[in-house]
Design a protein around this motif. Structure first.
Motif, PDB file in Angstrom:
ATOM      1  N   LEU A   1      -5.518   8.987  -0.129  1.00 33.20           N
ATOM      2  CA  LEU A   1      -4.290   9.728   0.201  1.00 33.20           C
ATOM      3  C   LEU A   1      -4.365  10.291   1.616  1.00 33.20           C
ATOM      4  CD1 LEU A   1      -3.388  11.811  -3.001  1.00 33.20           C
ATOM      5  CD2 LEU A   1      -1.942  10.103  -1.869  1.00 33.20           C
ATOM      6  N   ASP A   2      -5.538  10.799   1.995  1.00 30.79           N
ATOM      7  CA  ASP A   2      -5.689  11.362   3.342  1.00 30.79           C
ATOM      8  C   ASP A   2      -5.534  10.272   4.413  1.00 30.79           C
ATOM      9  OD1 ASP A   2      -6.020  13.882   2.319  1.00 30.79           O
ATOM     10  OD2 ASP A   2      -8.204  13.888   2.468  1.00 30.79           O
ATOM     11  N   ARG A   3      -6.162   9.114   4.167  1.00 31.34           N
ATOM     12  CA  ARG A   3      -6.035   8.013   5.132  1.00 31.34           C
ATOM     13  C   ARG A   3      -4.584   7.546   5.227  1.00 31.34           C
ATOM     14  NH1 ARG A   3     -10.519   3.523   3.504  1.00 31.34           N
ATOM     15  NH2 ARG A   3     -12.264   4.937   3.224  1.00 31.34           N
ATOM     16  N   TYR A   4      -3.939   7.484   4.071  1.00 35.98           N
ATOM     17  CA  TYR A   4      -2.555   7.014   4.060  1.00 35.98           C
ATOM     18  C   TYR A   4      -1.640   7.979   4.821  1.00 35.98           C
ATOM     19  CZ  TYR A   4       1.866   5.253   2.284  1.00 35.98           C
ATOM     20  OH  TYR A   4       3.133   4.740   2.199  1.00 35.98           O
ATOM     21  N   THR A   5      -1.863   9.271   4.626  1.00 40.78           N
ATOM     22  CA  THR A   5      -1.073  10.280   5.346  1.00 40.78           C
ATOM     23  C   THR A   5      -1.273  10.113   6.856  1.00 40.78           C
ATOM     24  OG1 THR A   5      -1.304  11.771   3.462  1.00 40.78           O
ATOM     25  CG2 THR A   5      -0.642  12.763   5.551  1.00 40.78           C
ATOM     26  N   GLN A   6      -2.502   9.791   7.249  1.00 45.39           N
ATOM     27  CA  GLN A   6      -2.799   9.552   8.659  1.00 45.39           C
ATOM     28  C   GLN A   6      -2.040   8.319   9.182  1.00 45.39           C
ATOM     29  OE1 GLN A   6      -4.372  11.334  10.861  1.00 45.39           O
ATOM     30  NE2 GLN A   6      -4.089   9.779  12.451  1.00 45.39           N
ATOM     31  N   VAL A   7      -2.024   7.255   8.387  1.00 42.07           N
ATOM     32  CA  VAL A   7      -1.307   6.040   8.805  1.00 42.07           C
ATOM     33  C   VAL A   7       0.192   6.323   8.916  1.00 42.07           C
ATOM     34  CG1 VAL A   7      -0.701   3.670   8.140  1.00 42.07           C
ATOM     35  CG2 VAL A   7      -3.050   4.474   7.874  1.00 42.07           C
ATOM     36  N   LEU A   8       0.740   7.115   8.000  1.00 37.85           N
ATOM     37  CA  LEU A   8       2.165   7.474   8.079  1.00 37.85           C
ATOM     38  C   LEU A   8       2.459   8.242   9.368  1.00 37.85           C
ATOM     39  CD1 LEU A   8       3.225   8.656   4.503  1.00 37.85           C
ATOM     40  CD2 LEU A   8       4.013   6.617   5.705  1.00 37.85           C
ATOM     41  N   ALA A   9       1.525   9.132   9.760  1.00 38.36           N
ATOM     42  CA  ALA A   9       1.717   9.901  10.994  1.00 38.36           C
ATOM     43  C   ALA A   9       1.702   8.956  12.206  1.00 38.36           C
ATOM     44  CB  ALA A   9       0.632  10.965  11.126  1.00 38.36           C
ATOM     45  N   GLU A  10       0.817   7.961  12.172  1.00 41.29           N
ATOM     46  CA  GLU A  10       0.772   6.978  13.264  1.00 41.29           C
ATOM     47  C   GLU A  10       2.054   6.143  13.299  1.00 41.29           C
ATOM     48  OE1 GLU A  10      -4.046   6.601  12.618  1.00 41.29           O
ATOM     49  OE2 GLU A  10      -2.812   4.789  12.452  1.00 41.29           O
ATOM     50  N   LEU A  11       2.542   5.812  12.109  1.00 41.17           N
ATOM     51  CA  LEU A  11       3.771   5.020  12.025  1.00 41.17           C
ATOM     52  C   LEU A  11       4.957   5.818  12.566  1.00 41.17           C
ATOM     53  CD1 LEU A  11       5.061   2.386  11.048  1.00 41.17           C
ATOM     54  CD2 LEU A  11       5.150   3.328   8.755  1.00 41.17           C
TER      55      LEU A  11
ATOM     56  N   THR B   1      16.816   5.412   0.675  1.00 42.54           N
ATOM     57  CA  THR B   1      16.736   4.370  -0.358  1.00 42.54           C
ATOM     58  C   THR B   1      16.282   3.024   0.185  1.00 42.54           C
ATOM     59  OG1 THR B   1      19.047   3.667  -0.099  1.00 42.54           O
ATOM     60  CG2 THR B   1      18.614   5.454  -1.669  1.00 42.54           C
ATOM     61  N   SER B   2      16.323   2.851   1.493  1.00 43.11           N
ATOM     62  CA  SER B   2      15.966   1.537   2.044  1.00 43.11           C
ATOM     63  C   SER B   2      14.949   1.636   3.183  1.00 43.11           C
ATOM     64  CB  SER B   2      17.247   0.836   2.528  1.00 43.11           C
ATOM     65  OG  SER B   2      16.949  -0.306   3.278  1.00 43.11           O
ATOM     66  N   HIS B   3      15.217   2.516   4.153  1.00 45.92           N
ATOM     67  CA  HIS B   3      14.360   2.536   5.345  1.00 45.92           C
ATOM     68  C   HIS B   3      13.024   3.208   5.059  1.00 45.92           C
ATOM     69  CE1 HIS B   3      18.488   2.382   7.590  1.00 45.92           C
ATOM     70  NE2 HIS B   3      18.315   1.410   6.745  1.00 45.92           N
ATOM     71  N   LEU B   4      13.048   4.319   4.304  1.00 44.72           N
ATOM     72  CA  LEU B   4      11.784   4.970   3.931  1.00 44.72           C
ATOM     73  C   LEU B   4      10.916   4.059   3.053  1.00 44.72           C
ATOM     74  CD1 LEU B   4       9.914   7.442   3.966  1.00 44.72           C
ATOM     75  CD2 LEU B   4      11.243   8.377   2.051  1.00 44.72           C
ATOM     76  N   PRO B   5      11.483   3.438   1.996  1.00 46.95           N
ATOM     77  CA  PRO B   5      10.656   2.500   1.214  1.00 46.95           C
ATOM     78  C   PRO B   5      10.034   1.392   2.068  1.00 46.95           C
ATOM     79  CG  PRO B   5      12.653   3.009   0.008  1.00 46.95           C
ATOM     80  CD  PRO B   5      12.794   3.664   1.364  1.00 46.95           C
ATOM     81  N   GLN B   6      10.787   0.899   3.053  1.00 50.56           N
ATOM     82  CA  GLN B   6      10.233  -0.123   3.944  1.00 50.56           C
ATOM     83  C   GLN B   6       9.005   0.411   4.680  1.00 50.56           C
ATOM     84  OE1 GLN B   6      10.981  -3.444   4.613  1.00 50.56           O
ATOM     85  NE2 GLN B   6       9.116  -3.293   5.836  1.00 50.56           N
ATOM     86  N   LEU B   7       9.107   1.599   5.237  1.00 43.94           N
ATOM     87  CA  LEU B   7       7.989   2.154   6.012  1.00 43.94           C
ATOM     88  C   LEU B   7       6.811   2.525   5.107  1.00 43.94           C
ATOM     89  CD1 LEU B   7       9.864   4.304   8.681  1.00 43.94           C
ATOM     90  CD2 LEU B   7       8.884   2.013   8.914  1.00 43.94           C
ATOM     91  N   VAL B   8       7.111   2.994   3.900  1.00 40.59           N
ATOM     92  CA  VAL B   8       6.059   3.324   2.932  1.00 40.59           C
ATOM     93  C   VAL B   8       5.259   2.066   2.576  1.00 40.59           C
ATOM     94  CG1 VAL B   8       5.761   3.959   0.488  1.00 40.59           C
ATOM     95  CG2 VAL B   8       7.144   5.401   1.994  1.00 40.59           C
TER      96      VAL B   8
END
Lengths: 278, 278
Positions: free
Chosen positions: A237-247, B177-184
């Motif tokens: 979860l921590d790594r994923y949160t980091q990747v989301l921040a980079e994204l 409903t679309s853009h967040l799921p894509q980025l996730v």
């Protein structure tokens, strides 16, 4: 191998019974489970006889534990001094380190941990499928004992693709490939559940359905899985949160190409025939 | 309505052509697109004639812009003073606010923004499907002009479920409903792509395949969508990161029931027949 006992006649347990029967196993298949599960198992032919755990431990050459993770650990404790050296104990639990630790209670019987990477959206012996394990990865985590040849041949016969690794490697891997995706899906659905935004339940495409399918899973199925792999899952979860921040930074810079490219390449690799599990 | 021009004969444009033909439209369907797309559109019957944008603007009663978002905005600029008051311009772009702004360039022609919530994993006119819009939500964002009756009847005839909302409401909704799921999904696949963990590409089940399907999408498809909905998407990412932090705390406290319950309930709601889009 003359007698197999399946403890927990749900989707996995009943499918194992059907699968070994289909592959030519002609001995007894004892089912140890709740009354409705046993009845469904008998009706579908997944088991040949109902049994108590006492009966199973005195008769079976193989005891296959297909319960939830916490129940498997309880059963291993119960089997402790009772299971005979002639009986191989194995399990199909979704985490392995805690179960391997619990298997230390077995004073005489050999134990091999297992995890079939197979499942379905529907649960119970009613949904059992003799081909559930065919061409699916089946992880074994041999520990004090190598995998006995007759058990390995049984898994080969039902079409499973056996991979051996340590319990620790298994748990670190599934934290990323199974437990993190579950939480990512649950978090997405929980976020949307909290929105007042009009149209959230109407204006969506098939992508949202994909991304919320895992979120349909009940907590009762996941609580003991996550509780027995907590450190790995928290790290994921921590790594994923980091990747989301980079994204997010990449999005702000209009520089998403590399991100999307890496992600698409990995996702395509999962779908190459060699890796295909679905 | 005698003549429809489809600009961008890809999956959506060609499916629109096939759909209106199947529903009984007997006029000309002009296709304005690259040579291979026009040839595929002619071969499948999605369009009846190739045309230039100049020809389309002089003949069509309806111009249907089915290009990527950035290209739709360019085309609207080009149409500016050329499109006649008798020609309704509409589009199928995935975001609406930026496109509605670009449509201010139209000096005479009426414009209605649209977004069919329909798609497929395969692209191009070759994959076109006359039933692509059937029972799918089709958002319209009427702005300066109400939706003309003959266009609305065309959408009804192809089986689309029309919902009207403002461009701003649309963009805020699809951000979730679309853009967040894509980025996730992209972030999950990008994280895994960076792992050295042995077994990550072997030890997984169907859940990971679900959660990485969107990640197969190329950046070229998404960059202009995300660039034209950036504020909403960033807000969605921030909220999602917050929910993940709450989920982590719940996991540490072994208190996941409420989270899983909310998520499962929302996910089940999406799958009720009324909401079903797939």
């Amino acid at each position: 191998m003359q007698t197999v006992a399946i403890v927990g006649v749900g989707l996995i347990g009943a499918s194992f019974g059907l699968a070994i029967r289909k592959s030519g196993f002609s001995g007894h298949i004892l089912g140890v489970s709740s009354r409705p599960a046993v009845e469904a198992g008998l009706a579908t032919g997944a088991i040949s006889d109902a049994a108590t755990l006492e009966e199973a431990v005195s008769k079976a050459d193989l005891i296959y534990l297909a319960q939830p993770v916490d129940r498997i650990m309880e059963t291993l404790g119960w089997l402790g001094a009772k299971a005979r050296p002639e009986t191989l104990i194995t399990d199909a639990g979704s985490t392995k380190s805690a179960i391997v630790s619990a298997a230390a209670a077995l004073q005489y019987a050999p134990f091999v941990g297992g995890h079939p990477m197979a499942g379905k959206e529907t649960r119970g012996a009613q949904s059992a499928d003799a081909d559930l394990f065919r061409n699916r990865t089946y992880v074994l985590t041999p520990h004090l004992h190598p995998v006995p040849g007759n058990f390995r041949r049984l898994l080969d016969a039902i079409g499973a693709k056996v991979i051996e690794m340590t319990a620790e490697e298994h748990d670190a891997t599934v934290a990323l490939t199974s437990h993190l995706p579950q939480l990512v899906s649950t978090a997405l659905a929980a976020l949307m559940a909290g929105q007042n935004q009009p149209g959230v339940k109407d204006v969506f495409g098939s992508g949202l359905l994909d991304m919320t399918r895992l979120a349909l899973s009940p907590a009762e199925l996941w609580s003991s899985i996550l509780a027995t792999n907590k450190a790995n899952v928290i790290q994921g979860l921590d790594r994923y949160t980091q990747v989301l921040a980079e994204l997010k930074q990449a999005l702000l810079m209009d520089d998403l190409d590399a991100f999307f490219g890496r992600a698409a390449e990995f996702s395509a690799t999962l779908r190459k025939p060699n890796y295909k599990t679905k």
